[in-house]
Design an enzyme around this catalytic site. Structure first.
Site, PDB file in Angstrom:
ATOM      1  N   CYS A 121     -54.024 -45.212 -35.572  1.00 19.30           N
ATOM      2  CA  CYS A 121     -53.022 -44.174 -35.345  1.00 19.30           C
ATOM      3  C   CYS A 121     -53.698 -42.804 -35.408  1.00 19.30           C
ATOM      4  O   CYS A 121     -54.386 -42.488 -36.376  1.00 19.30           O
ATOM      5  CB  CYS A 121     -51.925 -44.281 -36.386  1.00 19.30           C
ATOM      6  SG  CYS A 121     -50.761 -42.928 -36.308  1.00 19.30           S
ATOM      7  N   GLN A 165     -30.820 -50.386 -45.342  1.00 20.81           N
ATOM      8  CA  GLN A 165     -32.252 -50.687 -45.296  1.00 20.81           C
ATOM      9  C   GLN A 165     -32.817 -50.384 -43.906  1.00 20.81           C
ATOM     10  O   GLN A 165     -32.151 -50.643 -42.906  1.00 20.81           O
ATOM     11  CB  GLN A 165     -32.470 -52.161 -45.625  1.00 20.81           C
ATOM     12  CG  GLN A 165     -32.153 -52.512 -47.070  1.00 20.81           C
ATOM     13  CD  GLN A 165     -33.253 -52.098 -48.038  1.00 20.81           C
ATOM     14  OE1 GLN A 165     -34.237 -51.471 -47.651  1.00 20.81           O
ATOM     15  NE2 GLN A 165     -33.067 -52.418 -49.300  1.00 20.81           N
ATOM     16  N   CYS A 190     -37.600 -52.524 -55.513  1.00 18.62           N
ATOM     17  CA  CYS A 190     -38.457 -51.848 -54.535  1.00 18.62           C
ATOM     18  C   CYS A 190     -39.657 -51.223 -55.238  1.00 18.62           C
ATOM     19  O   CYS A 190     -40.408 -50.469 -54.631  1.00 18.62           O
ATOM     20  CB  CYS A 190     -37.664 -50.807 -53.759  1.00 18.62           C
ATOM     21  SG  CYS A 190     -36.827 -49.614 -54.794  1.00 18.62           S
TER      22      CYS A 190
HETATM   23  N1  SAH Z   1     -28.124 -53.132 -52.903  1.00 22.43           N
HETATM   24  C1  SAH Z   1     -28.020 -52.094 -51.927  1.00 22.43           C
HETATM   25  C2  SAH Z   1     -28.509 -50.721 -52.389  1.00 22.43           C
HETATM   26  C3  SAH Z   1     -29.796 -50.652 -53.141  1.00 22.43           C
HETATM   27  S1  SAH Z   1     -30.473 -49.039 -53.311  1.00 22.43           S
HETATM   28  C4  SAH Z   1     -28.688 -52.510 -50.640  1.00 22.43           C
HETATM   29  O1  SAH Z   1     -29.454 -53.456 -50.598  1.00 22.43           O
HETATM   30  O2  SAH Z   1     -28.429 -51.881 -49.623  1.00 22.43           O
HETATM   31  C5  SAH Z   1     -30.021 -48.594 -54.940  1.00 22.43           C
HETATM   32  C6  SAH Z   1     -28.611 -48.065 -55.060  1.00 22.43           C
HETATM   33  O3  SAH Z   1     -28.382 -47.717 -56.429  1.00 22.43           O
HETATM   34  C7  SAH Z   1     -28.310 -46.807 -54.254  1.00 22.43           C
HETATM   35  O4  SAH Z   1     -27.183 -47.054 -53.437  1.00 22.43           O
HETATM   36  C8  SAH Z   1     -27.994 -45.734 -55.319  1.00 22.43           C
HETATM   37  O5  SAH Z   1     -26.971 -44.830 -54.926  1.00 22.43           O
HETATM   38  C9  SAH Z   1     -27.527 -46.581 -56.478  1.00 22.43           C
HETATM   39  N2  SAH Z   1     -27.646 -45.979 -57.826  1.00 22.43           N
HETATM   40  C10 SAH Z   1     -28.626 -45.171 -58.282  1.00 22.43           C
HETATM   41  N3  SAH Z   1     -28.426 -44.890 -59.581  1.00 22.43           N
HETATM   42  C11 SAH Z   1     -27.315 -45.552 -59.965  1.00 22.43           C
HETATM   43  C12 SAH Z   1     -26.614 -45.672 -61.194  1.00 22.43           C
HETATM   44  N4  SAH Z   1     -27.036 -45.048 -62.291  1.00 22.43           N
HETATM   45  N5  SAH Z   1     -25.498 -46.429 -61.212  1.00 22.43           N
HETATM   46  C13 SAH Z   1     -25.063 -47.085 -60.113  1.00 22.43           C
HETATM   47  N6  SAH Z   1     -25.691 -47.009 -58.929  1.00 22.43           N
HETATM   48  C14 SAH Z   1     -26.802 -46.254 -58.844  1.00 22.43           C
END
Ligand code: SAH
Length: 378
Positions: free
Chosen positions: A3, A211, A336
């Site tokens: 790249c 995602q 992640c």
């Molecule tokens: N399971 C989902 C999102 C994962 S990302 C998927 O696969 O699409 C992590 C998520 O945690 C985000 O949506 C973020 O807004 C949420 N989050 C971050 N801190 C948090 C907290 N203290 N309590 C509840 N949710 C939270």
């Protein structure tokens, strides 16, 4: 293939001809961090690890020397933009749309926003694609609300790209790094797109979390669901549920699902996603996951399976200690960030056995790697 913009852009950790080396590196990182807890399976690679991103964003500036508008990405920790025409990770069509918007911006004399002088209009373009539905959303982010020659611009863009199903104008006058502002106006179509994942339909609004690699996400979610070994009788808790994806897919094989999520907009999307899929055994609560699980543990609520998919920082200590009190039969941890995963497994393995650890390469060429862990009560 190498790249050209690799160094300047900074998003990738590996060159494009290094897929095997990259997998070995990621596997090694997972082994080092996680093998003390159990056997780490071979990471699931992406069959064709290019053009996987269903979300592409670009910042705009005016190149005075060449007298034309250019777009690209912000270099990390800097205000300067590296011009990019095509990125090997982006959806190809999305990159094409951005290139044509650049040209149209010049034709229509839409000046890019100049952050130093606070003049101009166009700040960013965000493209999102429904991988299975083929729908495209274009979000035009401007610094000021008045969109000169708006209708003609929209017409010209649609005639070049009839695959676009919705166009949104977002206004972001702030000086923060956030791409989107509070105010949005739909110029064409529904204002959102939809995509299908694991047989369920999901709505994606301009700001929704979804995602970015739909091919690998399906593999990740299928692995998580398989690890939960649902039979239709289970009470399930989906912590950090985002727009409800994992819980909604799981609800088809469980008795009842409760999802918790902090972000108000994501919870709204989760509720409408459940409705859209005709699912009536799932409930969502907008709250801090730690506060909610503390209450659930105090009230001695019963759950058979807990999914948790926290942000990079992992789960809080308090969350984990309430999770241990809740005593679900199974825990499926989707992570992640293997570093915080290892830290959290230290706590959870006081009462849980790690059965399986599976890495999934969700972000080829970047340094990120996603992981699913299956745990059951000792
Ligand atoms: N399971 C989902 C999102 C994962 S990302 C998927 O696969 O699409 C992590 C998520 O945690 C985000 O949506 C973020 O807004 C949420 N989050 C971050 N801190 C948090 C907290 N203290 N309590 C509840 N949710 C939270």
């Amino acid at each position: 293939m190498q790249c050209k913009q690799f160094k300047k852009c900074g998003a990738c950790r590996f060159q494009l001809d290094e897929y095997e080396r990259q997998l070995a590196y990621k596997q090694n990182a997972l082994n080092n961090l996680l093998s003390p807890f159990g056997k780490v399976n071979n990471i699931i690679p992406m069959e064709n690890p290019f053009n996987y991103r269903n979300k592409v964003q670009s910042a705009f500036y005016f190149d005075r020397k060449r007298n034309k508008t250019v777009s690209g990405v912000y270099q990390s920790n800097s205000k300067s933009i590296t011009p990019i025409d095509f990125c090997a990770l982006d959806d190809k069509k999305a990159d094409e749309i951005i290139l044509n918007i650049r040209k149209l911006a010049d034709d229509f004399k839409l000046k890019p926003y100049d952050i130093r002088n606070k003049t101009g209009f166009l700040r960013h373009i965000l493209i999102r694609k429904g991988f299975k539905t083929g729908e495209f959303m274009v979000v035009i982010v401007s610094a000021t609300p008045v969109f000169p020659a708006r209708n003609n611009f929209v017409k010209a863009l649609l005639s070049k790209h009839p695959e676009i199903t919705t166009i949104v104008h977002n206004i972001n006058p702030s000086e923060t790094n956030l791409m989107l502002g509070e105010q949005s106006k739909t110029l064409y179509g529904k204002g959102y797109i939809e995509d299908i994942l694991c047989g369920c339909r999901f709505r994606i609004s301009p700001a929704s979390f979804y995602q970015v690699n739909p091919v690998q996400t399906e593999i990740l979610y299928n692995t998580a669901i398989e690890y939960a070994e649902l039979t239709g009788k289970e009470a399930v808790f989906d912590a950090y549920c985002g727009t409800g994806t994992i819980g909604i897919i799981a609800s088809k094989k469980s008795k009842q699902v409760l999802g918790v999520e902090l972000n108000e907009k994501a919870v709204k999307d989760a509720i409408s996603n459940a409705k859209q899929n005709n699912i009536d055994n799932i409930y969502f609560i907008e709250a801090d996951a730690t506060e909610l699980i503390n209450d659930l543990a105090k009230q001695k609520e019963h759950f058979d399976v807990v999914f948790l998919d926290p942000p990079r920082a992992g789960a809080s200590k308090e969350f984990l200690s309430s999770l241990l009190k809740l005593k679900p039969k199974k825990i499926v941890y989707v992570s992640c960030n293997p570093k915080t995963l290892a830290r959290d497994l230290k706590t959870l393995t006081k009462a849980y056995r790690v059965n399986k650890i599976q890495g999934v390469d969700m972000f080829p060429f970047t340094e990120h790697v996603e992981c699913v862990v299956n745990m059951s009560k000792e």
